[in-house]
Design an enzyme around this catalytic site. Structure first.
Site, PDB file in Angstrom:
ATOM      1  N   LYS A   1       0.825  -1.273   0.113  1.00 26.73           N
ATOM      2  CA  LYS A   1       0.013   0.161   0.035  1.00 26.73           C
ATOM      3  C   LYS A   1       1.070   1.268   0.066  1.00 26.73           C
ATOM      4  CE  LYS A   1      -3.546   2.325   2.670  1.00 26.73           C
ATOM      5  NZ  LYS A   1      -4.528   2.315   3.720  1.00 26.73           N
TER       6      LYS A   1
ATOM      7  N   LYS B   1      -2.162  -1.586  -3.811  1.00 23.94           N
ATOM      8  CA  LYS B   1      -3.098  -0.405  -3.724  1.00 23.94           C
ATOM      9  C   LYS B   1      -2.200   0.871  -3.720  1.00 23.94           C
ATOM     10  CE  LYS B   1      -5.860   1.924  -0.395  1.00 23.94           C
ATOM     11  NZ  LYS B   1      -6.400   1.862   1.071  1.00 23.94           N
TER      12      LYS B   1
END
Ligand code: PBG
Length: 326
Positions: free
Chosen positions: A195, A248
């Site tokens: 992330k 992400k």
């Protein structure tokens, strides 16, 4: 064989044939729809930067879930906005916490909808950081304690899957351990493994009221310039027990999705985040692009890169397009 024997256009002249040789096909089975649950009753606040998305109180989230399920999308990812926040996010661990209430209410009415619970502290802390602050920064090991508690509490409420998005080191291991100790060994963990500290989360932070009040998330989320580091993150999460690994955001990181898929052959999720969604909506609203066409192209590219699961605010709309094309 070269031209003129080989002609690449030969397979493009006919629509039926083009369909036959399509390599990547989207399906509603790929999609997860994120939803925001807020304390209160009868609340349906449109999120200005994310047209068509709302902060919904529990009974309205149940209604929204019915629409999601009717579209063919079978999974949702829940985020909570509590009435009150605290220093370390403990409000997220309460039996009657906002997401816990929503899970119970949804399960009562739509028992086959698959509920993924996001696990993080940023929506629940007064300072908006993803964990407990010590000396002006998030303390890793103290935060592991609240994350594990939050996970067990969400599992008790009936969550089908736990998805930690905090980026603390060691959180998958402790969450797995605590879930197992509480007899939730059947509940999978989808870790936000790679992330990035991204500007594309802007609209989400309005939606979830989770923007950090000081500093940024650069000491825990990844540097957008790095991809070897993503591989190390993913490797560690798999070793700690992650069942699904996530990259992400998605669009600026398609290379990372591809690397993770080819290097680990694990189920890979990609999060088509709020800013990616909002850019499509804003450009479409100005008639600068064909919004529906770009939406399908974006989602196809994420799947083509190697994602098995696509978490996207477009989920329901894209499902309606797929249903229409059937
Ligand atoms: C919470 C969290 C964030 C997102 C998902 N979980 C925001 C953040 O890290 O600040 C972003 C999702 C989106 O932008 O759609 N940690």
């Amino acid at each position: 064989m070269n031209f003129p024997v080989t002609r690449m256009r030969r397979l493009r002249y006919n629509g039926v044939l083009r369909q036959m040789v399509t390599e990547t096909k989207l399906s509603v089975d790929d999609f997860v729809m994120p939803l925001f649950v807020i304390a209160g009753t009868n609340v349906r606040n449109e999120i200005k930067s994310m047209p068509g998305n709302y902060q919904l109180s529990v009974e309205n989230v149940v209604e929204e879930c019915k629409k999601v399920y009717a579209s063919g999308v079978k999974a949702v990812l829940l985020f909570g906005i509590p009435a009150q926040k605290d220093e370390d996010g403990t409000v997220a661990c309460q039996h009657d916490g906002i997401v816990q209430q929503a899970i119970r209410a949804i399960k009562k009415e739509i028992k086959d909808l698959y509920i993924i619970a996001d696990v993080c502290n940023c929506e629940y802390t007064v300072h908006g950081h993803c964990g407990t602050i010590v000396d002006g920064d998030v303390d890793n090991d103290l935060t592991l304690v609240t994350l594990a508690k939050q996970s067990v509490s969400l599992a008790e409420a009936g969550a089908d899957m736990i998805a930690p998005s905090d980026m603390m080191d060691g959180r998958v291991a402790i969450i797995r351990e605590q879930l197992d100790l509480n007899h939730f060994e059947k509940i999978p963990i989808m870790s936000y493994a790679a992330k990035y500290a991204s500007g594309f989360y802007g609209p989400f932070r309005e939606a979830a009221e989770s923007a950090p009040k000081f500093g940024n998330r650069a000491t825990y989320q990844m540097n957008p310039a790095n991809s070897d580091e993503a591989i190390r993150e993913v490797e560690l999460d798999i070793a700690e027990g992650a069942d699904i690994v996530m990259v992400k955001p998605a669009l600026s990181y398609l290379d990372v999705i591809y690397r993770v898929k080819t290097e680990f052959r694990m189920p890979v999720a990609a999060y088509n985040v709020s800013g990616e969604f909002s850019m499509v909506k804003a450009a479409a609203a100005n008639d600068w692009i064909d919004g529906e066409r770009v939406m399908m192209e974006v989602l196809t590219s994420i799947k083509r890169a190697g994602a098995d699961i696509i978490i996207t605010y477009h989920a329901v709309e894209a499902a309606l397009v797929l249903n229409r094309l059937k």
